[in-house]
Every structure is written in structure tokens, then in C-alpha cells.
Design a protein around this motif. Structure first.
Motif, PDB file in Angstrom:
ATOM      1  N   LYS A 125      51.214  34.462 -38.344  1.00 28.99           N
ATOM      2  CA  LYS A 125      52.400  34.675 -37.517  1.00 28.99           C
ATOM      3  C   LYS A 125      52.118  34.327 -36.062  1.00 28.99           C
ATOM      4  N   THR A 126      50.954  34.759 -35.567  1.00 33.74           N
ATOM      5  CA  THR A 126      50.576  34.481 -34.182  1.00 33.74           C
ATOM      6  C   THR A 126      50.392  32.987 -33.957  1.00 33.74           C
ATOM      7  N   SER A 127      49.729  32.325 -34.899  1.00 38.45           N
ATOM      8  CA  SER A 127      49.490  30.881 -34.784  1.00 38.45           C
ATOM      9  C   SER A 127      50.802  30.112 -34.763  1.00 38.45           C
ATOM     10  N   HIS A 128      51.741  30.540 -35.619  1.00 37.47           N
ATOM     11  CA  HIS A 128      53.036  29.867 -35.673  1.00 37.47           C
ATOM     12  C   HIS A 128      53.788  30.047 -34.357  1.00 37.47           C
ATOM     13  N   ALA A 129      53.757  31.264 -33.817  1.00 31.14           N
ATOM     14  CA  ALA A 129      54.445  31.537 -32.549  1.00 31.14           C
ATOM     15  C   ALA A 129      53.858  30.698 -31.420  1.00 31.14           C
ATOM     16  N   GLU A 130      52.533  30.572 -31.414  1.00 33.33           N
ATOM     17  CA  GLU A 130      51.884  29.767 -30.382  1.00 33.33           C
ATOM     18  C   GLU A 130      52.269  28.301 -30.514  1.00 33.33           C
ATOM     19  N   GLU A 131      52.372  27.841 -31.767  1.00 34.08           N
ATOM     20  CA  GLU A 131      52.743  26.447 -31.999  1.00 34.08           C
ATOM     21  C   GLU A 131      54.175  26.183 -31.557  1.00 34.08           C
ATOM     22  N   VAL A 132      55.086  27.119 -31.850  1.00 37.15           N
ATOM     23  CA  VAL A 132      56.479  26.988 -31.417  1.00 37.15           C
ATOM     24  C   VAL A 132      56.554  26.901 -29.899  1.00 37.15           C
ATOM     25  N   SER A 133      55.801  27.761 -29.224  1.00 41.92           N
ATOM     26  CA  SER A 133      55.805  27.777 -27.766  1.00 41.92           C
ATOM     27  C   SER A 133      55.284  26.464 -27.199  1.00 41.92           C
ATOM     28  N   THR A 134      54.204  25.953 -27.794  1.00 37.08           N
ATOM     29  CA  THR A 134      53.611  24.698 -27.321  1.00 37.08           C
ATOM     30  C   THR A 134      54.573  23.534 -27.485  1.00 37.08           C
ATOM     31  N   VAL A 135      55.199  23.443 -28.663  1.00 35.81           N
ATOM     32  CA  VAL A 135      56.147  22.359 -28.932  1.00 35.81           C
ATOM     33  C   VAL A 135      57.336  22.438 -27.986  1.00 35.81           C
ATOM     34  N   SER A 136      57.853  23.652 -27.779  1.00 34.15           N
ATOM     35  CA  SER A 136      59.020  23.820 -26.915  1.00 34.15           C
ATOM     36  C   SER A 136      58.711  23.435 -25.473  1.00 34.15           C
ATOM     37  N   LYS A 137      57.562  23.818 -24.990  1.00 30.14           N
ATOM     38  CA  LYS A 137      57.179  23.463 -23.622  1.00 30.14           C
ATOM     39  C   LYS A 137      57.044  21.956 -23.463  1.00 30.14           C
ATOM     40  N   GLU A 138      56.539  21.311 -24.522  1.00 31.62           N
ATOM     41  CA  GLU A 138      56.396  19.857 -24.489  1.00 31.62           C
ATOM     42  C   GLU A 138      57.760  19.180 -24.456  1.00 31.62           C
ATOM     43  N   LEU A 139      58.704  19.702 -25.259  1.00 32.23           N
ATOM     44  CA  LEU A 139      60.041  19.101 -25.299  1.00 32.23           C
ATOM     45  C   LEU A 139      60.787  19.288 -23.987  1.00 32.23           C
ATOM     46  N   LEU A 140      60.518  20.383 -23.290  1.00 32.36           N
ATOM     47  CA  LEU A 140      61.185  20.622 -22.005  1.00 32.36           C
ATOM     48  C   LEU A 140      60.851  19.539 -20.985  1.00 32.36           C
ATOM     49  N   LYS A 141      59.712  18.884 -21.189  1.00 30.49           N
ATOM     50  CA  LYS A 141      59.292  17.837 -20.258  1.00 30.49           C
ATOM     51  C   LYS A 141      59.899  16.481 -20.624  1.00 30.49           C
ATOM     52  N   ARG A 142      60.421  16.393 -21.861  1.00 34.18           N
ATOM     53  CA  ARG A 142      60.933  15.109 -22.341  1.00 34.18           C
ATOM     54  C   ARG A 142      62.317  14.811 -21.769  1.00 34.18           C
ATOM     55  N   LYS A 143      62.512  13.570 -21.383  1.00 34.17           N
ATOM     56  CA  LYS A 143      63.840  13.138 -20.945  1.00 34.17           C
ATOM     57  C   LYS A 143      64.633  12.561 -22.110  1.00 34.17           C
ATOM     58  N   LEU A 144      63.897  12.147 -23.164  1.00 35.05           N
ATOM     59  CA  LEU A 144      64.542  11.555 -24.334  1.00 35.05           C
ATOM     60  C   LEU A 144      63.959  12.174 -25.605  1.00 35.05           C
ATOM     61  N   ILE A 145      64.845  12.716 -26.462  1.00 36.25           N
ATOM     62  CA  ILE A 145      64.436  13.305 -27.739  1.00 36.25           C
ATOM     63  C   ILE A 145      64.892  12.370 -28.851  1.00 36.25           C
ATOM     64  N   VAL A 146      63.939  11.881 -29.667  1.00 34.76           N
ATOM     65  CA  VAL A 146      64.275  10.916 -30.707  1.00 34.76           C
ATOM     66  C   VAL A 146      64.119  11.548 -32.095  1.00 34.76           C
ATOM     67  N   GLU A 147      64.542  10.797 -33.107  1.00 34.26           N
ATOM     68  CA  GLU A 147      64.534  11.303 -34.484  1.00 34.26           C
ATOM     69  C   GLU A 147      63.138  11.725 -34.937  1.00 34.26           C
ATOM     70  N   GLU A 148      62.117  10.941 -34.592  1.00 33.38           N
ATOM     71  CA  GLU A 148      60.755  11.242 -35.024  1.00 33.38           C
ATOM     72  C   GLU A 148      60.284  12.588 -34.471  1.00 33.38           C
ATOM     73  N   ASP A 149      60.721  12.930 -33.252  1.00 28.05           N
ATOM     74  CA  ASP A 149      60.368  14.233 -32.678  1.00 28.05           C
ATOM     75  C   ASP A 149      60.866  15.363 -33.575  1.00 28.05           C
ATOM     76  N   ILE A 150      62.102  15.228 -34.033  1.00 27.26           N
ATOM     77  CA  ILE A 150      62.713  16.269 -34.864  1.00 27.26           C
ATOM     78  C   ILE A 150      62.026  16.353 -36.225  1.00 27.26           C
ATOM     79  N   ARG A 151      61.678  15.208 -36.782  1.00 32.07           N
ATOM     80  CA  ARG A 151      60.996  15.202 -38.086  1.00 32.07           C
ATOM     81  C   ARG A 151      59.653  15.926 -38.008  1.00 32.07           C
ATOM     82  N   GLN A 152      58.915  15.672 -36.950  1.00 31.02           N
ATOM     83  CA  GLN A 152      57.619  16.321 -36.777  1.00 31.02           C
ATOM     84  C   GLN A 152      57.777  17.831 -36.595  1.00 31.02           C
ATOM     85  N   ILE A 153      58.818  18.216 -35.882  1.00 31.92           N
ATOM     86  CA  ILE A 153      59.094  19.644 -35.669  1.00 31.92           C
ATOM     87  C   ILE A 153      59.433  20.322 -36.996  1.00 31.92           C
ATOM     88  N   ALA A 154      60.263  19.656 -37.815  1.00 34.49           N
ATOM     89  CA  ALA A 154      60.661  20.217 -39.109  1.00 34.49           C
ATOM     90  C   ALA A 154      59.459  20.387 -40.030  1.00 34.49           C
TER      91      ALA A 154
END
Length: 318
Positions: A249-278
């Protein structure tokens, strides 16, 4: 004529002496019985009775009446060890692509969905691929044709190989130091001892203490009537499971936080980003309100049912 016995300078009727002796012996016997009972209880409290489940069918009312007739009623043959459960007089035949099995037991009462429980050996004989599931879980269950004396019908998604499990009430659970839905290892004390792992504990006030295994498992252990099981390292096993779940549970929460922080820096979100997240099992993401999400990425978001959060307060919660 009454007989008297001298006792301490006084004479007492021998029948009174006999009565006193009987009472003393009775009290001593009762005390001894209690002592023996305590010893037996201490020895047997960790012993789990084992019951071997033969192949059987739990029918839904709809399927039962379709097979035996609209006015058919289950004919009770005998009560089973678990409260409210019984074996019926009716028998059915299972018909698979490669073979058949006759005289299969029918158990009551009705269930919401029909469930057929067989062994791995049975599955091979029938020519079907039944999953190993907990009773009640029909995910991935195979279909089968079921026949009564009069009719044959196909029932889809109903056949499983039931995982072994232990029924017990709250007092049993306390004595055995386990909780509901815990998985434990059980050592079967037989001529050919064997340890079953990932055995599910089921606790209910309606249950009687018993471990249920199928005939394949019984044969593997050379089970004989009277053999019993003992839980192996239940407390340690449970704590280990809890620790593993917490780490996951802790590892998953940390991973969610890391991914979200990375996306906040992105100016463009593409399909591959979403696939990797899923693929990572993430069901919500944070993106900057000025970020551009491509049409294909939006389609992927809808398909994967991912929640996109852009609110400033939600972003601040990271």
C-alpha cells in the motif's frame, strides 16, 4: 433389623456409612472427570477436525426448477456439519467435452448462483479447465452440462475447484488465535503428513469447527477418518501478511505521488502517458490546469476510467 458400626465411640447405621462413602466417591470421580476434561481440552483445542468434500452441486432455485420441474422441492436426505446445510436425495450427472461423472450430490439450501465443485482429477475426466477459487467466487468458472433423470441443461460459469478452508465460530477463532479471512498453513496429522498453505479462515457464529478439503487433497495426505489438522504459525503468518499489505500500500501511494508530480510538470499529456499510468494500477492523476491533453489521451482516460484532478487544493494535497 438395622446394623450399626462403631465410629469414634458412637454407633452409626451402616447404610448411612454406605451413603457417605458413595457421595465421597462420586465427588472424587467428578473432580477427576473435570481434571481429565481439562487435560483433554488443552490437548485438543489446537486440533481441527477434517472433512472431505466429495464433488457436489449447489443449485440456484431457478436452475433447480428448470432441471427438476417447476414444482420440484429439494428432498432432504441428511443434515451436514455446518448449520442449515444439507444433502438432498437428488443426484445429477455432469457432462463435459471428454467424459461424464454420474451420481453427483446435490446440496441445499438454494444459492443465488449455481456452483459446481469438483476436483482437478474430475476436471481432467470431464475435459474442462476449472479454476481454483474460494467457494462463492465464480470468476473464470467453467460451464458444464448437468443432467437429471428427465432433462439436460447447460449451465455457464459455474464449475470451480474449491480452495480448502476452515469453518469456525468466534470462540474457536479466539482459541486458535486467528481472525476472519486470514490465511494460514495447516499441517494434516496423517500417516503421510502434509502441510496445506493459504488456507482461508472463515468465522461465523453459524459455523462448526472443521477444515474442508477435497478428495485429491485427502488422497495426497493419505487421510483416514479421525486424522486432524493443526495450524502452523498462524500469528506470524498473519502479521507477515499484514506487513506485506502495508508495504504494498505504501509503495503504491509513493508511486502515485511520483507519477502525479511528474505529470504536473508536463505541458502535453499523450496517449502513451495514460497507458503507462493504467499499467501501474493508478486510477487518478494530477495535471496542471494549463497542460494540454491530446484527444487520444482523453480517449484512453475514459477507457481506463482514470480520474483527472486539476483543482489547486487537490494539487496542494500532494
Amino acid at each position: 433389623m438395622q446394623n450399626y458400626i462403631e465410629h469414634g465411640g458412637e454407633y452409626v447405621r451402616d447404610e448411612l456409612i454406605s451413603e457417605i462413602v458413595k457421595r465421597i466417591v462420586k465427588e472424587m470421580s467428578a473432580a477427576r472427570e473435570n481434571e481429565v476434561l481439562e487435560i483433554v481440552t488443552e490437548i485438543s483445542k489446537d486440533r481441527i477436525p477434517i472433512e472431505v468434500s466429495a464433488r457436489h452441486v449447489h443449485f440456484s432455485e431457478e436452475d433447480y426448477k428448470a432441471l427438476f420441474g417447476i414444482d420440484a422441492v429439494m428432498s432432504k436426505k441428511k443434515e451436514l456439519s455446518q448449520y442449515g446445510q444439507f444433502q438432498c436425495k437428488e443426484r445429477v450427472m455432469l457432462i463435459g467435452p471428454k467424459g461424464t461423472i454420474s451420481r453427483v450430490a446435490v446440496l441445499g439450501p438454494f444459492r443465488q448462483k449455481t456452483q459446481v465443485e469438483i476436483t482437478k482429477t474430475d476436471a481432467r475426466q470431464l475435459g474442462i479447465n476449472a479454476p481454483l477459487n474460494q467457494s462463492g467466487n465464480l470468476e473464470g468458472a467453467s460451464g458444464i452440462h448437468v443432467a437429471s433423470r428427465e432433462l439436460v441443461m447447460e449451465i455457464k460459469s459455474c464449475v470451480i475447484i474449491a480452495k480448502n478452508h476452515i469453518h469456525m465460530n468466534a470462540l474457536d477463532a479466539k482459541n486458535l488465535d486467528v481472525v476472519d479471512n486470514q490465511t494460514v498453513s495447516v499441517r494434516v496429522k496423517s500417516e503421510r503428513p502434509i502441510t496445506f498453505e493459504d488456507v482461508l479462515v472463515r468465522v461465523s457464529d453459524k459455523y462448526s469447527l472443521a477444515m474442508h478439503i477435497d478428495f485429491d487433497e485427502a488422497n495426497a495426505a493419505w487421510y483416514c477418518e479421525g486424522d486432524y489438522g493443526e495450524i502452523v504459525n498462524s500469528s506470524q503468518t498473519y502479521k507477515s501478511q499484514e506487513n506485506d499489505r502495508q508495504v504494498e500500500k505504501t509503495s503504491h501511494a509513493e508511486e502515485v505521488s511520483t507519477v502525479s508530480k511528474e505529470l504536473l510538470k508536463r505541458k502535453l499529456i499523450v496517449e502513451e502517458d495514460i497507458r503507462q499510468i493504467a499499467k501501474k494500477g493508478i486510477d487518478s492523476i494530477y495535471v496542471h490546469k494549463k497542460s494540454i491533453i491530446t484527444p487520444l489521451a482523453k480517449d484512453a482516460i475514459r477507457k481506463e476510467r482514470i480520474k483527472v484532478l486539476q483543482n489547486a487544493e487537490e494539487r496542494g494535497a500532494l
